[in-house]
Enzyme design. Structure first.
Site, PDB file in Angstrom:
ATOM      1  N   THR A  94       0.867  -1.175   0.000  1.00  0.00           N
ATOM      2  CA  THR A  94       0.000   0.000   0.000  1.00  0.00           C
ATOM      3  C   THR A  94       0.903   1.223   0.000  1.00  0.00           C
ATOM      4  O   THR A  94       1.757   1.379   0.874  1.00  0.00           O
ATOM      5  CB  THR A  94      -0.898   0.013   1.246  1.00  0.00           C
ATOM      6  OG1 THR A  94      -1.716  -1.154   1.244  1.00  0.00           O
ATOM      7  CG2 THR A  94      -1.779   1.247   1.267  1.00  0.00           C
ATOM      8  N   LYS A 170      -6.310   1.204  -3.989  1.00  0.00           N
ATOM      9  CA  LYS A 170      -5.985   0.560  -2.713  1.00  0.00           C
ATOM     10  C   LYS A 170      -6.102   1.558  -1.561  1.00  0.00           C
ATOM     11  O   LYS A 170      -6.532   1.199  -0.457  1.00  0.00           O
ATOM     12  CB  LYS A 170      -4.581  -0.033  -2.754  1.00  0.00           C
ATOM     13  CG  LYS A 170      -4.142  -0.722  -1.450  1.00  0.00           C
ATOM     14  CD  LYS A 170      -5.045  -1.897  -1.075  1.00  0.00           C
ATOM     15  CE  LYS A 170      -4.711  -2.495   0.292  1.00  0.00           C
ATOM     16  NZ  LYS A 170      -3.411  -3.132   0.365  1.00  0.00           N
ATOM     17  N   LYS A 238      -0.049   3.794   9.434  1.00  0.00           N
ATOM     18  CA  LYS A 238       0.592   4.112   8.153  1.00  0.00           C
ATOM     19  C   LYS A 238      -0.436   4.320   7.037  1.00  0.00           C
ATOM     20  O   LYS A 238      -0.418   5.333   6.333  1.00  0.00           O
ATOM     21  CB  LYS A 238       1.551   2.994   7.757  1.00  0.00           C
ATOM     22  CG  LYS A 238       2.121   3.125   6.341  1.00  0.00           C
ATOM     23  CD  LYS A 238       2.900   1.902   5.925  1.00  0.00           C
ATOM     24  CE  LYS A 238       2.067   0.703   5.598  1.00  0.00           C
ATOM     25  NZ  LYS A 238       1.406   0.800   4.255  1.00  0.00           N
TER      26      LYS A 238
END
EC number: 1.1.1.411
Length: 296
Positions: A94, A170, A238
């Site tokens: 990602t 994503k 994150k």
């Protein structure tokens, strides 16, 4: 038959490597943790070092961050220098669309094909060879990737010929996933405040309109009091950070994602970063003054 290297043998990478191996592809596994490589070799795969990867036709990067992928490819002793011209890089982390585009440009300059290919489905789906892959890249990259995609994916969404498009999709997925995990955890704690056992919340809501894939997948961890990391709190700190950065660059303020991100950051600050992301429930439980299963 292409020789495949899987770089990053965590829960997702190991599943990908095993699925490719089961499909009959020659697979080499690489990881900074020697025990993971040893486990893959014990399962019938091969190990090796990145600076001796000149025989790979396809390199699948299953690192956690874009920075790790960049270092694997272009750092000291990086993979890009070892791979033969025309080899394919399949990048699964990602990352922001800008990072995906930057890696694709640098890979092209090194004479490599690049497929922007983030994944979804979790460790179980990776091991089953049933991942969902969001992919974008040149036709030649898709053609070269076909043996790996056939081995590891149940569904492949072709999102265009420009790297970055798949990364953007994503990020949208992680926007939802992070919110759904946080809201599921909050709902379980809310139920406790109303005198409802978490196991009963799971049983009932899983059959009602309020459910979600994340609710049904993560709430069992809370009910069991088991926070062994399948996907850690740190990951969603994150990933939701990437969501907020991309949204900010677009002039958009995603209020729900900001709230979820704050909950994950609070969990991280409480020392829960390496626990399963369902441990965000502990933040809500502390705020509500209630006990979760297994606490004490």
């Amino acid at each position: 038959m292409p020789t495949v290297g899987v770089i990053g043998l965590g829960s997702m990478g190991m599943g990908i490597a095993l699925s490719a191996l089961r499909a009959g592809l020659p697979v080499r596994g690489f990881d900074v943790a020697p025990d993971r490589v040893e486990a893959f070799v014990a399962a019938g795969g091969q190990g090796g070092s990145l600076d001796a990867a000149g025989d790979l036709d396809i390199a699948v990067l299953v690192t956690v961050t874009a920075a790790q992928a960049r270092d694997v490819l272009f750092g000291a002793g990086g993979l890009a220098a070892a791979l033969p011209a025309g080899a394919l890089v399949i990048a699964c982390p990602t990352m922001s669309p800008d990072d995906a585009r930057d890696l694709a440009v640098r890979a092209g300059e090194a004479g490599l094909l690049y497929l922007d290919a983030p994944i979804s489905g979790g460790a179980a789906k990776a091991t089953e060879g049933a991942l969902t892959v969001m992919a974008s890249g040149a036709g030649a990259a898709f053609a070269a990737a076909e043996p790996v995609l056939d081995a590891v994916a149940e569904t492949v969404f072709r999102l265009g010929d420009a790297p970055g498009a798949a990364a953007a999709m994503k990020v949208v997925n992680q926007h939802l996933a992070g919110i759904h995990i946080a809201s599921a955890a909050e709902a379980v704690v809310f139920g406790i405040t109303q005198g409802i056992d978490p196991a009963k919340t799971l049983e009932v809501i899983s059959r009602c309109a309020g459910t979600s894939w994340m609710f049904e997948n993560r709430v069992p961890h809370i009910v069991a009091g088991d926070y062994a990391p399948l996907s850690a709190v740190d990951i969603f700190v994150k990933d939701l950070g990437i969501v907020l950065e991309a949204a900010g660059a677009a002039g958009f303020s995603p209020a729900l994602a900001e709230t979820a991100a704050a909950a994950f950051r609070a969990a991280q600050a409480e020392g829960l970063g390496r626990e399963d992301d369902a441990a965000v429930a502990k933040v809500f439980a502390r705020q509500a003054g209630v006990a979760l299963p297994g606490a004490g």
